[in-house]
Design an enzyme around this catalytic site. Structure first.
Site, PDB file in Angstrom:
ATOM      1  N   SER A   8       0.350  -9.574   0.006  1.00 22.49           N
ATOM      2  CA  SER A   8      -1.020  -9.840  -0.431  1.00 22.49           C
ATOM      3  C   SER A   8      -1.667 -10.849   0.528  1.00 22.49           C
ATOM      4  O   SER A   8      -1.711 -10.604   1.724  1.00 22.49           O
ATOM      5  CB  SER A   8      -0.998 -10.329  -1.883  1.00 22.49           C
ATOM      6  OG  SER A   8      -2.252 -10.196  -2.494  1.00 22.49           O
ATOM      7  N   HIS A  50       0.808  -3.696  -7.753  1.00 22.55           N
ATOM      8  CA  HIS A  50       0.674  -4.712  -6.719  1.00 22.55           C
ATOM      9  C   HIS A  50       2.002  -5.390  -6.392  1.00 22.55           C
ATOM     10  O   HIS A  50       2.278  -5.711  -5.240  1.00 22.55           O
ATOM     11  CB  HIS A  50      -0.357  -5.758  -7.154  1.00 22.55           C
ATOM     12  CG  HIS A  50      -0.767  -6.701  -6.067  1.00 22.55           C
ATOM     13  ND1 HIS A  50      -1.366  -6.278  -4.909  1.00 22.55           N
ATOM     14  CD2 HIS A  50      -0.646  -8.053  -5.965  1.00 22.55           C
ATOM     15  CE1 HIS A  50      -1.622  -7.328  -4.128  1.00 22.55           C
ATOM     16  NE2 HIS A  50      -1.184  -8.411  -4.748  1.00 22.55           N
TER      17      HIS A  50
END
Length: 257
Positions: free
Chosen positions: A99, A233
């Site tokens: 991320s 994610h």
């Protein structure tokens, strides 16, 4: 407005080496996601094969660095990490960032090429859109409740901890600063990298599509590949064994060339 001031680049503050492998042939530098810490990569550090020495980056403002000033922009984070890593560049370096950490990893790799002529053994960009595929996001401007809801929706932080008011007071400033860094990141123009680059993404990730991850191909002149995992994610938590195998194979191939 930046929350950062002068921050020490003492490598002992920035680098955690949970499973030292002094005879390794490559060092894998792991950079955490927004709100994350070096300890997120502890399972990975313990499980990587012996030829990989895992260095986990600890950003200021969390855990044992919680009293230090926060850094709320990617370029400054990259500058500090680059400086802290210089003593560790005695053997090939590879970078893994998840991320926000992928953006920081990319910028650190750029600095090693530009300033030292050191091309990374590999860059693993996980759960992050390519720098050339930005989105307009304003999570860092939400109130505390909105910020907590965002983190919970991604399952990136223990929800029980987020329900503890004392813990919240400690972690929310770091989470907000990290989100500001991630959401305001705009890379400066420059030459593409020359290292192998593997983009990794979860098939159900609301923060990045496979197409946005594939755009990383434009950021290196080295070999590029895209790997799509199942889950969202934080696919790398459930698929840790597969992720480690994928990265190990790529590192072996890179070191053999």
């Amino acid at each position: 407005m930046s929350t950062s001031t002068s921050t020490s680049t003492d490598e002992s503050l920035w680098i955690r080496r949970f499973q030292p492998r002094p005879d390794s042939t490559v060092r894998l530098v792991c950079l955490p996601h927004a709100g994350g810490s070096a300890s997120f990569y502890l399972p990975l550090a313990r499980t990587m094969p012996d030829f990989v020495d895992v260095l986990c980056v600890q950003y200021p403002g969390r855990q044992d660095r919680r009293t230090e000033p926060l850094i709320d922009n990617v370029p400054e984070l990259a500058d500090q990490v680059f400086t802290a890593l210089l003593p560790w560049a005695d053997r090939p370096l590879a970078f893994f960032g998840h991320s926000m950490g992928a953006s920081v990893a990319f910028e650190v790799a750029r600095r090693f090429e530009r300033e030292k002529g050191i091309v990374a053994a590999a860059l693993f960009a996980s759960g992050r859109r390519a720098p050339s595929a930005p989105r307009h996001e304003t999570v860092h401007l939400r109130d505390d409740r909105g910020l907590i809801d965002e983190v919970k929706s991604l399952s990136g932080t223990d929800t029980q901890l987020l329900g503890d008011e004392e813990v919240l007071r400690m972690v929310l400033p770091a989470i907000r600063a990290d989100y500001r860094a991630a959401e305001t990141y705009a890379p400066e123009p420059g030459e593409p990298l020359h290292c192998p680059l593997l983009a990794m993404v979860g098939s159900d990730d609301p923060k990045v599509t496979a197409a946005e991850a594939a755009a990383w191909a434009a950021h290196t002149e080295g070999p590029f590949a895209l790997r799509v995992f199942s889950q969202g994610h934080f696919y790398l938590v459930r698929d840790q064994a597969e992720v480690i195998q994928t990265m190990s194979d790529r590192l072996r191939a890179s070191l053999a060339t």
